[in-house]
Each structure stands twice: as structure tokens, then as C-alpha cells.
Design a protein around this motif. Structure first.
Motif, mmCIF file in Angstrom:
data_model
loop_
_atom_site.group_PDB
_atom_site.id
_atom_site.type_symbol
_atom_site.label_atom_id
_atom_site.label_comp_id
_atom_site.label_asym_id
_atom_site.label_seq_id
_atom_site.Cartn_x
_atom_site.Cartn_y
_atom_site.Cartn_z
ATOM 1 N N LYS A 107 34.379 49.206 49.656
ATOM 2 C CA LYS A 107 34.453 47.743 49.721
ATOM 3 C C LYS A 107 35.572 47.254 48.815
ATOM 4 N N ASN A 108 35.657 47.803 47.623
ATOM 5 C CA ASN A 108 36.697 47.414 46.677
ATOM 6 C C ASN A 108 38.081 47.735 47.240
ATOM 7 N N ALA A 128 33.791 40.763 57.625
ATOM 8 C CA ALA A 128 32.865 40.760 56.495
ATOM 9 C C ALA A 128 31.645 41.622 56.794
ATOM 10 N N ILE A 178 43.090 43.719 51.619
ATOM 11 C CA ILE A 178 43.162 42.372 52.191
ATOM 12 C C ILE A 178 43.898 41.430 51.242
ATOM 13 N N LYS A 179 43.623 41.556 49.951
ATOM 14 C CA LYS A 179 44.294 40.718 48.956
ATOM 15 C C LYS A 179 45.808 40.948 48.997
ATOM 16 N N MET A 218 32.711 45.201 56.449
ATOM 17 C CA MET A 218 32.879 45.560 55.037
ATOM 18 C C MET A 218 31.531 45.774 54.363
ATOM 19 N N TYR A 256 38.844 45.213 49.946
ATOM 20 C CA TYR A 256 39.137 43.914 49.332
ATOM 21 C C TYR A 256 40.564 43.889 48.774
ATOM 22 N N GLU A 257 40.935 44.936 48.042
ATOM 23 C CA GLU A 257 42.275 44.985 47.455
ATOM 24 C C GLU A 257 43.344 45.028 48.539
#
Length: 73
Positions: free
Chosen positions: A20-21, A9, A27-28, A12, A24-25
Motif C-alpha cells: 500500500k505504501n 482505492a 501515485i504521489k 489498494m 501510495y508513493e
């Protein structure tokens, strides 16, 4: 939160918003590939579930919501 998650975190947080987006995507997608229905639990969550079940936890299906006074008789 584990140390590795906090470190991720923090890393990031250094990224520009667009990156960052992306992170995040990514990791998702990893999480969804590992557990598409979000039903797996971590060892820490498993321990918490076990502790709750052994502590007098009452399953919602066992509650007679129309006669709650009977629960404490």
C-alpha cells in the motif's frame, strides 16, 4: 469521487501494508509530475470554481475587515 478512483482505492485496500505504501508513493510521484505545485484543477473543480465566482462570491482582498458592517449596507 470518480468510479475509477474508488476502484483504485478498493484494489489498494487488498494489498499488504508495505505494498500500500509503495502504491501510495507511486501515485504521489505521478501527481507531482503532473502538477508539482498542486495548482491544476479537474474539470469538476473548474466548474465548482466558476459556479462560486458567479454566485456572488466575494474575494477576501475586497473585504474591509475593519468595517464589516459596510459589507451589508
Amino acid at each position: 469521487m470518480s468510479e475509477i478512483v474508488m476502484n483504485a482505492a478498493q484494489m489498494m485496500e487488498m494489498l499488504p501494508d508495505s505494498e500500500k505504501n509503495f502504491a501510495y508513493e507511486f501515485i504521489k510521484k505521478l501527481v507531482l509530475a503532473w502538477d508539482p505545485d498542486f495548482t491544476k484543477v479537474t474539470p469538476e473543480e473548474a466548474a465548482q470554481i466558476k459556479e462560486a465566482e458567479e454566485s456572488g462570491y466575494v474575494n477576501e482582498s475586497e473585504i474591509d475587515w475593519n468595517n464589516l458592517s459596510n459589507m451589508f449596507a
